[in-house]
Design an enzyme around this catalytic site. Structure first.
Site, PDB file in Angstrom:
ATOM      1  N   GLY A  24      -2.546  -5.603   8.077  1.00 43.41           N
ATOM      2  CA  GLY A  24      -3.377  -5.649   7.324  1.00 43.41           C
ATOM      3  C   GLY A  24      -3.290  -6.524   5.873  1.00 43.41           C
ATOM      4  O   GLY A  24      -3.923  -7.345   5.600  1.00 43.41           O
ATOM      5  N   ASP A  58       0.774  -1.115  -0.150  1.00 43.80           N
ATOM      6  CA  ASP A  58       0.061   0.159  -0.022  1.00 43.80           C
ATOM      7  C   ASP A  58       1.096   1.264  -0.050  1.00 43.80           C
ATOM      8  O   ASP A  58       2.060   1.119  -0.199  1.00 43.80           O
ATOM      9  CB  ASP A  58      -1.014  -0.086   1.151  1.00 43.80           C
ATOM     10  CG  ASP A  58      -0.386   0.224   2.527  1.00 43.80           C
ATOM     11  OD1 ASP A  58       0.923   0.228   2.691  1.00 43.80           O
ATOM     12  OD2 ASP A  58      -0.825   0.174   3.469  1.00 43.80           O
ATOM     13  N   HIS A  89       9.743 -23.860   8.866  1.00 43.90           N
ATOM     14  CA  HIS A  89       8.932 -24.466   9.629  1.00 43.90           C
ATOM     15  C   HIS A  89       7.569 -24.283   8.809  1.00 43.90           C
ATOM     16  O   HIS A  89       6.643 -25.174   8.919  1.00 43.90           O
ATOM     17  CB  HIS A  89       8.534 -24.069  11.055  1.00 43.90           C
ATOM     18  CG  HIS A  89       9.807 -24.376  11.983  1.00 43.90           C
ATOM     19  ND1 HIS A  89      10.006 -24.162  13.354  1.00 43.90           N
ATOM     20  CD2 HIS A  89      10.877 -24.856  11.699  1.00 43.90           C
ATOM     21  CE1 HIS A  89      10.984 -24.655  13.774  1.00 43.90           C
ATOM     22  NE2 HIS A  89      11.648 -25.214  12.651  1.00 43.90           N
ATOM     23  N   CYS A 143       3.071  -3.372   4.214  1.00 44.18           N
ATOM     24  CA  CYS A 143       2.066  -2.086   4.511  1.00 44.18           C
ATOM     25  C   CYS A 143       2.747  -1.594   5.516  1.00 44.18           C
ATOM     26  O   CYS A 143       3.906  -1.941   6.120  1.00 44.18           O
ATOM     27  CB  CYS A 143       0.556  -2.694   4.484  1.00 44.18           C
ATOM     28  SG  CYS A 143       0.114  -3.696   6.032  1.00 44.18           S
TER      29      CYS A 143
END
Length: 147
Positions: A73, A11, A101, A68
């Site tokens: 988010g 973003d 993992h 972001c």
């Protein structure tokens, strides 16, 4: 990790760090596709997270890198996709573990909380760590929702 074209998304708050990520990838000779945003103009991380998530699921890119402001988010958005395992990373040790993992296929970084030096160290670790397999395969297979 066998790398194809790397998918990128951010973003506005992650845009500057994503520009650094592009420079890093170019230095390493890696190909990428940018799913946006293409400026620092205010936008919604979910739009770009979903575009990257779709591309990862379709096998168009592998792996992905998303950014972001907090990393949260866009991580939440990416992880709505059944074929995505996005991990939020702020130190190299976490990058190592999400690959080793969790076989993470998207690296997420918090654009407002790490600098380019830390981002470089994180990406170095992410790209150099292989999935361990073994007991982790069973766990990963339980991640997608089973209806």
């Amino acid at each position: 990790m066998e790398v194809k074209t790397i998918g990128l998304a951010s973003d506005h708050a992650g845009y500057a760090l994503k520009q650094f990520v592009k420079q890093y990838l170019e230095e390493k000779g890696m190909q990428y596709k940018d799913y946006g945003t293409l400026s620092e103009e205010s936008c919604d991380y979910s739009d770009y997270g979903h575009a990257l998530g779709d591309a990862v699921e379709k096998g168009e890119v592998y792996p992905g890198i998303a950014i972001c402001g907090s990393g949260e988010g866009i991580s939440m958005t990416l992880n709505k996709h059944q074929g995505v395992r996005a991990g939020l990373v702020w130190i190299p040790e976490i990058a190592h573990l999400i690959r080793q993992h969790n076989d993470a296929n998207v690296l997420v970084m918090p654009g407002r909380f790490i600098d380019t030096d830390m981002a470089r160290k994180i990406m170095d670790e992410f790209f150099s760590t292989e999935f361990e397999g073994g007991r982790h395969v069973r766990r990963i297979n339980k991640i997608p929702l089973q209806h």
